[in-house]
Design a protein around this motif. Structure first.
Motif, PDB file in Angstrom:
ATOM      1  N   ARG A  60       0.841  -1.209   0.000  1.00  0.00           N
ATOM      2  CA  ARG A  60       0.000   0.000   0.000  1.00  0.00           C
ATOM      3  C   ARG A  60       0.875   1.257   0.000  1.00  0.00           C
ATOM      4  O   ARG A  60       0.583   2.234  -0.692  1.00  0.00           O
ATOM      5  N   THR A  61       1.942   1.221   0.782  1.00  0.00           N
ATOM      6  CA  THR A  61       2.838   2.376   0.869  1.00  0.00           C
ATOM      7  C   THR A  61       3.500   2.662  -0.474  1.00  0.00           C
ATOM      8  O   THR A  61       3.557   3.811  -0.932  1.00  0.00           O
ATOM      9  N   LEU A  62       4.008   1.610  -1.117  1.00  0.00           N
ATOM     10  CA  LEU A  62       4.722   1.801  -2.370  1.00  0.00           C
ATOM     11  C   LEU A  62       3.774   2.078  -3.537  1.00  0.00           C
ATOM     12  O   LEU A  62       4.171   2.697  -4.531  1.00  0.00           O
ATOM     13  N   ALA A  63       2.528   1.630  -3.413  1.00  0.00           N
ATOM     14  CA  ALA A  63       1.560   1.829  -4.495  1.00  0.00           C
ATOM     15  C   ALA A  63       1.310   3.296  -4.786  1.00  0.00           C
ATOM     16  O   ALA A  63       0.991   3.673  -5.918  1.00  0.00           O
TER      17      ALA A  63
ATOM     18  N   LEU B 109      -1.583  -9.183  -2.729  1.00  0.00           N
ATOM     19  CA  LEU B 109      -1.203  -8.507  -3.969  1.00  0.00           C
ATOM     20  C   LEU B 109      -2.152  -7.390  -4.379  1.00  0.00           C
ATOM     21  O   LEU B 109      -1.688  -6.369  -4.926  1.00  0.00           O
ATOM     22  N   PRO B 110      -3.473  -7.486  -4.140  1.00  0.00           N
ATOM     23  CA  PRO B 110      -4.340  -6.360  -4.510  1.00  0.00           C
ATOM     24  C   PRO B 110      -3.987  -5.047  -3.817  1.00  0.00           C
ATOM     25  O   PRO B 110      -4.382  -3.974  -4.285  1.00  0.00           O
ATOM     26  N   ALA B 111      -3.233  -5.113  -2.710  1.00  0.00           N
ATOM     27  CA  ALA B 111      -2.861  -3.876  -2.000  1.00  0.00           C
ATOM     28  C   ALA B 111      -1.985  -2.971  -2.852  1.00  0.00           C
ATOM     29  O   ALA B 111      -1.880  -1.772  -2.581  1.00  0.00           O
ATOM     30  N   ALA B 112      -1.359  -3.519  -3.904  1.00  0.00           N
ATOM     31  CA  ALA B 112      -0.511  -2.700  -4.779  1.00  0.00           C
ATOM     32  C   ALA B 112      -1.323  -1.866  -5.750  1.00  0.00           C
ATOM     33  O   ALA B 112      -0.752  -1.011  -6.447  1.00  0.00           O
ATOM     34  N   GLY B 113      -2.633  -2.089  -5.802  1.00  0.00           N
ATOM     35  CA  GLY B 113      -3.472  -1.306  -6.704  1.00  0.00           C
ATOM     36  C   GLY B 113      -3.062  -1.497  -8.149  1.00  0.00           C
ATOM     37  O   GLY B 113      -2.902  -2.629  -8.616  1.00  0.00           O
TER      38      GLY B 113
ATOM     39  N   ASP C  54       7.491   7.935  -7.443  1.00  0.00           N
ATOM     40  CA  ASP C  54       8.870   7.800  -7.900  1.00  0.00           C
ATOM     41  C   ASP C  54       9.242   6.377  -8.282  1.00  0.00           C
ATOM     42  O   ASP C  54      10.419   6.084  -8.528  1.00  0.00           O
ATOM     43  N   LEU C  55       8.273   5.466  -8.294  1.00  0.00           N
ATOM     44  CA  LEU C  55       8.605   4.112  -8.721  1.00  0.00           C
ATOM     45  C   LEU C  55       7.571   3.598  -9.720  1.00  0.00           C
ATOM     46  O   LEU C  55       6.407   4.007  -9.704  1.00  0.00           O
ATOM     47  N   ASP C  56       8.042   2.695 -10.596  1.00  0.00           N
ATOM     48  CA  ASP C  56       7.208   2.168 -11.676  1.00  0.00           C
ATOM     49  C   ASP C  56       6.793   0.721 -11.445  1.00  0.00           C
ATOM     50  O   ASP C  56       5.849   0.239 -12.084  1.00  0.00           O
ATOM     51  N   VAL C  57       7.519  -0.004 -10.597  1.00  0.00           N
ATOM     52  CA  VAL C  57       7.237  -1.421 -10.402  1.00  0.00           C
ATOM     53  C   VAL C  57       7.687  -1.815  -9.002  1.00  0.00           C
ATOM     54  O   VAL C  57       8.640  -1.250  -8.453  1.00  0.00           O
TER      55      VAL C  57
END
Length: 503
Positions: free
Chosen positions: A240-243, A267-271, A247-250
């Motif tokens: 969730r934080t990284l989603a 995995l759905p937490a990545a949106g 500044d990041l693509d993957v």
């Protein structure tokens, strides 16, 4: 043999100075075993196992012990340890901030701080982590030996507070461009890493650096986070934080075998943010709709494709190495003996080897029936970072010589075809692991020696210099952990074409 013991009341020393004192004892003439320890309950139990009676010692008391050929040798070794401990404190330690007695005091003195690093014995680690959460801090829980129930409670509370508990046993993180724990020196990049695998995260960083890029963040979550008991709460929070990070693509998620249902649930937490999964040891069909990389190499290649960067060339020259090693190898030598400082690297090596050579026995096995002890001439991989080797002793990434006896024993076995091990660089690791381990390589005359050096050009130890020192000692240097295992399999199986396969 005779044993000498000294107890110093209220004479606390930190782990690094105790390590230096232990080395001074063990390097003494005629000494077969020695230790410099604080008198904690677990350390007293360790001393008892070695036949040393330190009854009455308390947690803040220093205990020095040496077993040697003569009483004079033992006492001389203890004198050497005391000289080390009585010597000058390193300048870096003198320049540290004034010490605070509690986490709350430390947090109050640093209003801008938002992360606490907890590195205390496991029995006390959960309580200190709760103190940090109470102070409004995220927690990097470096300590291991934390009970599963305590981990579940900590992570449940952190989730309710909107905080992260990274760990227990979270050895690596990069947050805001700052490395914590065992972290490699990497540039900023557009790949975020969530790791239930410390050395796995380090190899990811090393391979990204080799491709000319870096990381936006590395969030370690602890090796049990994706288990059914813990339920992936911090992996979910990290995703969730990284989603929402522009500044990041993957995101690259790396783990030893997770519970497939837990993995699918987080995995759905990545949106909408693309996620590449390296879930060592599970079939990608167990997680519908997700492509799971079989090795760290493959996972990094997938992630680099998402940011438009070409992966580094990894197989060049390995076939020549394999053919040369096979040519000079005694036909009676057929076994691979691995001794690893990184649990993830050990696990990955066993996967690569077992797919080609069959059972690989270990103290941390792929299957219950492959647990040590092993049959004669079997393939064996040891995780020297497990608690059985690190209780009251430094981790082998901190003390590079800690594996020397295990490596020497494996190399001396007349059935060993390949001695396989890792060397991990970075902040927090031994300042010169190649210097400590090259003599072991030089003394290994029968088997081939295959080593994977995990690190970057910017690491304080110097990647090229470390590789060069080990190669000069006679080792074959592979570019990654998976490729090192592949090279070992090619040599032991007398099939050089194996190195051309995908790990």
């Amino acid at each position: 043999m005779t044993t000498a013991v000294r107890r110093k009341v209220d004479a606390y020393h930190d782990s690094m100075r105790l390590l230096a004192a232990t080395r001074a004892i063990e390097n003494g003439a005629g000494v077969s075993w020695g230790a410099a320890l604080m008198g904690t309950q677990s350390n007293l139990e360790l001393l008892t196992d070695h036949g040393v009676d330190a009854t009455g010692a308390r947690a803040n008391d220093l205990v020095l012990a040496a077993r040697a050929d003569t009483e004079a040798d033992a006492e001389s070794a203890l004198d050497a340890a005391e000289a080390v401990l009585d010597g000058p404190v390193p300048a870096a330690a003198e320049n540290t901030r004034s010490r605070r007695r509690t986490t709350a005091e430390a947090a109050a003195s640093m209003p801008g701080a938002n992360v606490a690093v907890v590195s205390v014995p496991g029995a006390y680690a959960a309580l200190e982590a709760h103190h940090a959460l109470s102070a409004g801090l995220h927690v990097l829980l470096f300590s291991d030996g934390v009970a599963v129930d305590d981990e579940i409670a900590l992570k449940g509370r952190a989730d309710r507070l909107g905080l992260l508990v990274m760990g227990p046993g979270a050895g690596t993180a990069v947050l805001g461009g700052i490395g914590l724990g065992f972290a490699n020196a990497v540039r900023q990049g557009r790949v975020g890493v969530v790791a239930a695998a410390g050395t796995g995260a380090q190899e990811v960083m090393a391979l990204l650096a080799a491709a000319g890029t870096g990381v936006a963040a590395v969030i370690g979550v602890g090796g049990r986070d994706l288990s059914r008991d813990v339920g992936g709460s911090m992996t979910r929070a990290a995703l969730r934080t990284l989603a929402v990070d522009p500044d990041l693509d993957v995101v690259l998620l790396v783990s030893k075998p997770p519970d497939p249902d837990v993995l699918a649930s987080v995995l759905p937490a990545a949106g909408d943010k693309p996620v590449v999964v390296v879930a060592l040891g599970i079939d990608d069909t167990l997680v519908p709709g997700v492509r799971v990389a079989r090795t760290i190499d493959e996972g990094v290649e997938f992630a680099l494709g998402k940011v438009g960067v070409s992966p580094p060339e990894l197989g060049t020259g390995l076939g020549h190495m394999a053919r040369a090693a096979i040519h000079g190898l005694d036909p009676a030598r057929k076994a691979i003996r691995g001794v690893f400082s990184g649990g993830t690297l050990c696990y990955q090596a066993m996967l690569v080897l077992s797919r080609r050579l069959g059972p690989v026995y270990s103290n941390a096995p792929l299957r219950p029936d492959w647990r040590l002890p092993a049959p004669p001439s079997a393939h064996i991989c040891i995780d020297a970072g497990e608690e059985e080797f690190t209780t009251a002793r430094p981790h082998p990434m901190i003390d590079a010589a800690a594996r020397a006896d295990l490596l020497t024993e494996a190399g001396d076995d007349r059935s060993t075809a390949v001695l396989l091990f890792d060397v991990v660089l970075g902040h927090g690791a031994h300042p010169d692991p190649a210097g400590a381990l090259a003599p072991v390589v030089e003394a290994t005359t029968g088997p081939a020696v295959v080593i994977n050096v995990v690190g970057t050009d910017a690491d304080p130890q110097g990647l090229d210099g470390q590789r060069r020192r080990l190669a000069e000692a006679g080792a074959l240097i592979a570019p990654t952990g998976a490729r090192a295992a592949l090279l070992a399999a090619a040599i032991a199986g007398r099939r050089p074409s194996v190195v051309e396969e995908l790990p």
